[in-house]
Design a protein around this motif. Structure first.
Motif, PDB file in Angstrom:
ATOM      1  N   LEU A  42       5.550   3.151   1.648  1.00 60.00           N
ATOM      2  CA  LEU A  42       4.906   1.899   1.265  1.00 60.00           C
ATOM      3  C   LEU A  42       4.880   0.982   2.481  1.00 60.00           C
ATOM      4  CD1 LEU A  42       6.545   1.149  -2.202  1.00 60.00           C
ATOM      5  CD2 LEU A  42       4.380   2.295  -1.737  1.00 60.00           C
TER       6      LEU A  42
ATOM      7  N   VAL B  85      -0.767  -0.718  -4.444  1.00 61.00           N
ATOM      8  CA  VAL B  85       0.193  -0.594  -5.537  1.00 61.00           C
ATOM      9  C   VAL B  85       0.323  -1.928  -6.271  1.00 61.00           C
ATOM     10  CG1 VAL B  85       2.612  -0.137  -6.111  1.00 61.00           C
ATOM     11  CG2 VAL B  85       1.476   1.190  -4.319  1.00 61.00           C
ATOM     12  N   THR B  86       0.512  -3.001  -5.506  1.00 57.67           N
ATOM     13  CA  THR B  86       0.679  -4.331  -6.083  1.00 57.67           C
ATOM     14  C   THR B  86       0.416  -5.369  -4.999  1.00 57.67           C
ATOM     15  OG1 THR B  86       2.153  -5.724  -7.427  1.00 57.67           O
ATOM     16  CG2 THR B  86       3.173  -4.463  -5.644  1.00 57.67           C
TER      17      THR B  86
ATOM     18  N   CYS C 118       3.971  11.807   1.842  1.00 55.76           N
ATOM     19  CA  CYS C 118       3.609  10.770   0.876  1.00 55.76           C
ATOM     20  C   CYS C 118       4.839   9.910   0.619  1.00 55.76           C
ATOM     21  CB  CYS C 118       3.079  11.370  -0.418  1.00 55.76           C
ATOM     22  SG  CYS C 118       4.310  12.201  -1.418  1.00 55.76           S
TER      23      CYS C 118
ATOM     24  N   TRP D 233      11.198   0.597  -2.837  1.00 50.51           N
ATOM     25  CA  TRP D 233      10.517   1.705  -3.488  1.00 50.51           C
ATOM     26  C   TRP D 233       9.890   2.722  -2.529  1.00 50.51           C
ATOM     27  CZ3 TRP D 233      12.085   2.317  -8.108  1.00 50.51           C
ATOM     28  CH2 TRP D 233      12.467   1.214  -8.873  1.00 50.51           C
ATOM     29  N   SER D 234       9.929   2.490  -1.223  1.00 48.27           N
ATOM     30  CA  SER D 234       9.377   3.453  -0.274  1.00 48.27           C
ATOM     31  C   SER D 234      10.303   4.657  -0.171  1.00 48.27           C
ATOM     32  CB  SER D 234       9.217   2.787   1.097  1.00 48.27           C
ATOM     33  OG  SER D 234       8.547   3.641   1.986  1.00 48.27           O
TER      34      SER D 234
ATOM     35  N   LEU E 194       0.834  -1.205   0.000  1.00 48.53           N
ATOM     36  CA  LEU E 194       0.000   0.000   0.000  1.00 48.53           C
ATOM     37  C   LEU E 194       0.866   1.251   0.000  1.00 48.53           C
ATOM     38  CD1 LEU E 194      -2.375  -1.228   2.815  1.00 48.53           C
ATOM     39  CD2 LEU E 194      -2.903  -1.178   0.397  1.00 48.53           C
ATOM     40  N   HIS E 195       0.479   2.224  -0.817  1.00 45.89           N
ATOM     41  CA  HIS E 195       1.115   3.545  -0.803  1.00 45.89           C
ATOM     42  C   HIS E 195       0.328   4.400   0.172  1.00 45.89           C
ATOM     43  CE1 HIS E 195       1.571   7.719  -2.752  1.00 45.89           C
ATOM     44  NE2 HIS E 195       2.608   7.492  -1.966  1.00 45.89           N
TER      45      HIS E 195
ATOM     46  N   TYR F 221      10.004  -5.349  -1.905  1.00 44.03           N
ATOM     47  CA  TYR F 221       9.474  -4.328  -2.819  1.00 44.03           C
ATOM     48  C   TYR F 221       9.230  -3.018  -2.066  1.00 44.03           C
ATOM     49  CZ  TYR F 221       6.506  -2.127  -6.338  1.00 44.03           C
ATOM     50  OH  TYR F 221       5.970  -1.259  -7.260  1.00 44.03           O
TER      51      TYR F 221
ATOM     52  N   GLU G 281      -4.707   5.535   1.521  1.00 38.09           N
ATOM     53  CA  GLU G 281      -3.893   4.398   1.098  1.00 38.09           C
ATOM     54  C   GLU G 281      -4.404   3.913  -0.252  1.00 38.09           C
ATOM     55  OE1 GLU G 281      -4.371   1.554   4.250  1.00 38.09           O
ATOM     56  OE2 GLU G 281      -2.663   2.350   5.339  1.00 38.09           O
ATOM     57  N   THR G 282      -3.474   3.536  -1.109  1.00 32.12           N
ATOM     58  CA  THR G 282      -3.800   2.992  -2.411  1.00 32.12           C
ATOM     59  C   THR G 282      -2.997   1.713  -2.609  1.00 32.12           C
ATOM     60  OG1 THR G 282      -4.131   5.214  -3.305  1.00 32.12           O
ATOM     61  CG2 THR G 282      -3.794   3.448  -4.902  1.00 32.12           C
TER      62      THR G 282
END
Length: 90
Positions: A70, A36-37, A67, A52-53, A17-18, A48, A33-34
């Protein structure tokens, strides 16, 4: 095909989650929260998220909003065999 019985099985997936904040209009930060994968492995999801966070703070005029974070959330998924009768009759 003998493995198809009436036994319910379960599985787990790991969502990445982002996490970010939006301006609520009154100086309030609203957390969002969105997805991501998703991964079937906790280790892969965590790797991951670590890679990428990139947490940061928005620029002016939203100096306090963040923002880029992750996080991983485990979700259980229940599955049924092909022989299980659905709860709803069509």
């Amino acid at each position: 095909m003998n493995n198809m019985n009436n036994t319910n099985t379960s599985a787990e997936i790991y969502l990445v989650l982002h996490c970010y904040e939006c301006d609520g209009g009154f100086g309030d930060a609203i957390s969002q929260e969105t997805i991501v994968t998703a991964f079937s492995s906790k280790d892969k999801a965590r790797a991951y998220a670590r890679k990428w966070s990139k947490r940061h703070v928005y620029g002016a005029p939203f100096d306090e909003l963040t923002c880029g974070t992750l996080r991983v959330q485990k979700v259980g998924v229940d599955t049924m065999s092909l022989n299980d009768k659905p709860e709803v009759d069509w």
